[in-house]
Write an enzyme that holds these catalytic residues in place. Structure first.
Site, PDB file in Angstrom:
ATOM      1  N   TYR E 138       0.830  -1.198   0.000  1.00 27.65           N
ATOM      2  CA  TYR E 138       0.000   0.000   0.000  1.00 27.65           C
ATOM      3  C   TYR E 138       0.868   1.253   0.000  1.00 27.65           C
ATOM      4  O   TYR E 138       1.513   1.565   0.989  1.00 27.65           O
ATOM      5  CB  TYR E 138      -0.899   0.012   1.240  1.00 27.65           C
ATOM      6  CG  TYR E 138      -1.923  -1.092   1.286  1.00 27.65           C
ATOM      7  CD1 TYR E 138      -2.360  -1.736   0.134  1.00 27.65           C
ATOM      8  CD2 TYR E 138      -2.475  -1.494   2.497  1.00 27.65           C
ATOM      9  CE1 TYR E 138      -3.306  -2.748   0.186  1.00 27.65           C
ATOM     10  CE2 TYR E 138      -3.433  -2.507   2.561  1.00 27.65           C
ATOM     11  CZ  TYR E 138      -3.837  -3.133   1.400  1.00 27.65           C
ATOM     12  OH  TYR E 138      -4.779  -4.138   1.452  1.00 27.65           O
ATOM     13  N   LYS E 169      -0.848  -8.045  -3.094  1.00 22.50           N
ATOM     14  CA  LYS E 169      -2.229  -7.570  -2.972  1.00 22.50           C
ATOM     15  C   LYS E 169      -2.168  -6.071  -3.164  1.00 22.50           C
ATOM     16  O   LYS E 169      -1.536  -5.360  -2.379  1.00 22.50           O
ATOM     17  CB  LYS E 169      -2.777  -7.936  -1.590  1.00 22.50           C
ATOM     18  CG  LYS E 169      -4.202  -7.510  -1.332  1.00 22.50           C
ATOM     19  CD  LYS E 169      -4.767  -8.202  -0.089  1.00 22.50           C
ATOM     20  CE  LYS E 169      -6.097  -7.607   0.348  1.00 22.50           C
ATOM     21  NZ  LYS E 169      -5.979  -6.612   1.424  1.00 22.50           N
TER      22      LYS E 169
END
Lengths: 255, 255, 255, 255, 255
Positions: E138, E169
């Site tokens: 992220y 992810k």
């Protein structure tokens, strides 16, 4: 603990491909974004070493070219005083088949001390396992106004020697005379030019390399100037003629 | 754990050559930039020890003079409160053949605590392996206004004694009387003057050394005042006459 | 793990001599700058313990008085929130012959957490080797307005008990009543007054000590009020009469 | 690894006595300042556990009540973002006879990460030695405006569950409905109310406890509301009737 | 070290349930606040993996679905540059039965270096124990203006590959073309979309997933868009039709 594996006629050309972590895929196109393409290029064009981060080495390295495993790195997204921490153990680098570890030290950064200490430990671990230790030495941070100033580049080179690097990767100062001093400052540590972003023209780039060699350096670590080239294999052949066969820029270009 | 190996007539002169990391090659010329030149000088001029960082020791040390391995350091490029972290393990220093480790503590720095702790551990490791521990103690940082003030120099000397250093390397206060207090404060720890940048004249430098000896110190660690001298071997002979033979400045100069 | 070795009639007087690191030699004169003088004084005047940093212990301790080895410390040159890190391993303290380790915790400092953690580990290591753990607890830092306020001193005492110190060294509050509360707060941990800088007069100092004893404390750790005294041996005898023989100030002075 | 040892009818009342470190002796009077008084009270009034820091446990714990050893803590003297570091090893807690370790996590603090990491390690070590891990979860720091807001309390409870705590100690939200959500958020982790400072009246305090139980909690950790009470044993009996016998506040008070 | 266990037709859907720590129970309702409900849903709806923090795994995991153990995390209560430290050892994750570890790296955070280093170590430990290493990447912190900008998402993907993640992810860029570049940048690392907060409508969400698949991704990690759905099992069936059976959004919805 020696660089011999990476040399031919006492010269060497390393294919650098750690830009994915350092700059992001913005450096890549559809072809060179694929590490398999780079691995194939390194092998077919007979580079003397290929530089990967752990993830690429684990998934793409095939042993056809000596491996330099970069064991630290950072993204370009972070601002402030630069710091790159170890993200691969030396033991793991050895298991993967690396013949040298690479480590970036940002001298002049407020976090310099962390990197000097970490490199100190890594160099010893690498030597114990028979791998060379190559230091990427980049003067950077608030305190550094011009990272290619002759005295700064010579300081970078010397720092590598003092810390026990087998080879240092440093930027070119721009002229042979001042770079000769950097090479001399590096003593028995081999000097590789960090070739950086793609040069405006091939000739410009090759003249830099020629200057570096004339100054006594061992070679260069090259990435974008090869794999961003429209014909990377040809550029690799040109570089071999220039660096390994020690020709002039003009002759080297006659491939 | 003793300094005896480094002494002659209870005096000693160490040839310091860690400037490549601390200041960069700006301190060097074409001759003294080469660690081999320094190694040869140390041996031929019979210095009582030579001070190298790990990298120089690994590539240039030949065993002809006892080795002091500096196990921490920093570049002068970094600004802010000074901090020098360990970059060579004590075990590695021992393997290379060091008879003493050197470690710089910047007392007064906001990072003092890190260095006190690190030196504490290193001193114990060095003694276990039979090496002496020499502390370079430099008061530095925002809080230090004058690092050669008598009370500051005496504090530096005492800090080394309290921490278990076998010898301390400190700056000269400028006069015999106040330096005598520093020497007394160091107790059984041997005191070596840090001779610093090249003095305006040979006589100036030698008078400092004479003052230091008259104050009871053991000797000095000298770098630039020897290897920046036009005739380093002669200066080394002068220093031997002054320090080891305990002559006056005038007599010492008659070499 | 007990303080018994340091007690006589359940009282004890420790000769503190860690000022060389904490304040520098500015506290010393030509005589007391010499640790050998202090070692001799401790033995001849029958102190119940002598407090040294590692360096002094290694070079001057002779076993004639139980040793408290201070394993952390800092110079007074550093400004900002106080922090003193461990500079001697507990194992090394044990080898040197220490019967207790001493550790300073600056409660209220922004770095308090580091010292609580470090003391926690050291206390366990010391107990495993059969040594007592004495906590110097000094409320200090931006957040502390008055470090001898009764509630602050009682808090310091209690902190030592909670953390597992066998004894705490704290400052006097200035009156018996409030110090009694501090002693009670320390529970089974022995309380030693930190006697601090030389008092304006002997009587002033001795009244403080008498107050501390009347409040239920075990004794004191005294440095400057003894070895800065013109006759340290006499002052030591006075203290023994006051503390160990439990006499009044007036009687104690009749030596 | 289970809380069973601390439960009776699936409920439990822990006697908390870590205030000496967290707040200082200002919370104490002449009687309850003595840990022996608390130990006796815990045993005679049949508390299900007693909460001590290492120092108290080592000097006062007698095995008559299961021990919860608080392995971290801080003084209230420190300002700024809260941080409590480990001051007792899990191994040592086990040797002393603890059946659970207690650890405070200040969620929302700038130092939260250190405590999440430390608790993670401690929880695993405790479980390996067969001890439960109880998390004191206190939302605190600049970022926390109201630490009893329902969503904050529920978040605290859930954090404990996610991190692997066997039980969480959290503050009451003030009403049954919102606390039921916190209890539900804690899942299989047992919920104990942190009863905090002495309530204005006994009934006020007991109504809080009743609310907590009606919301599904397991019990409470109580300190000041018991040992600052004029008759701690009677208050303990009242609490047993309320919590273990599950009576109303009014019935519980009929002791 | 492979993701095969988590794949069906080379696609995979992971049920993410680490929101309890990351966001607090505010994401939950009376049903999905219960990890047992999620565990049952994961098994009955045949998810390819379920993502838990250690605490949930220890108390609720039953082995019916491969486990991804998230070994770091932080609460949303902390402000400032994001940092999530390891709270579960890799060894413990393995004991619990995890087939992969999950680790969040906030690239661009001032603390990025800590997480790169920690992930580097964890990845090696996981591989040694035969577990895959999945990186939640992220981009976040002061330096990041738009964390779904195409070049930022591609950089996140590449970072995972370079560091040795088996799968990454990452967030969706919003269009197939730019996400294809991110997938390509991830090389041999599998790409899972982070599906994030509940989308405005089912169709909106499913179109995102379809785009991600069309771009070459392996699947998604989905939490709120499933368990906040009024009929989570039905949504799970729709997702299986879309992802595993590779149908269009419209066909997938015909369950």
């Amino acid at each position: 603990m020696s660089m011999k594996l990476f040399l031919e006629n006492n010269r060497g050309i390393l294919l650098a491909y750690d830009q994915g972590l350092e700059h992001g895929p913005t450096d890549f196109n559809d072809r060179n974004v694929d590490p398999a393409f780079i691995m194939e290029l390194a092998a077919s064009a007979k580079f003397h070493g290929v530089v990967f981060q752990k993830g690429l080495a684990e998934k793409y390295y095939n042993g056809r070219v000596p491996l330099v495993l970069k064991v630290n790195g950072k993204t370009s997204l972070v601002k402030g005083e630069p710091l790159a921490r170890q993200n691969c153990s030396v033991e793991r680098a050895h298991e993967i088949g690396a013949k040298a570890i690479g480590y970036t030290i940002y001298v002049g950064s407020a976090h310099e001390g962390i990197m000097l200490e970490e490199f100190g430990r890594i160099q010893e671990e690498a030597h114990k396992l028979g791998m060379a230790a190559i230091a990427w030495i980049y003067p950077r941070g608030e305190a550094i106004k011009n990272d290619t100033a002759p005295e700064i580049v010579a300081y970078a080179a010397r720092t590598g020697l003092e810390l026990g690097a087998d080879a240092v990767k440093i930027k070119y100062t721009g002229d042979v005379e001042s770079f000769r001093w950097a090479v001399k400052s590096a003593g028995k540590a081999k000097v590789f030019m960090s070739s950086g972003p793609k040069a405006p023209s091939e000739v410009d780039f090759l003249r830099q390399v020629r200057g570096v060699l004339d100054a006594g350096a061992t070679g260069l670590a090259v990435g974008r100037n090869v794999w961003q080239n429209s014909d990377p294999s040809r550029m690799a052949r040109v570089l071999r003629r220039l660096v390994i066969e020690d020709r002039s820029v003009e002759e080297a270009l006659k491939v």
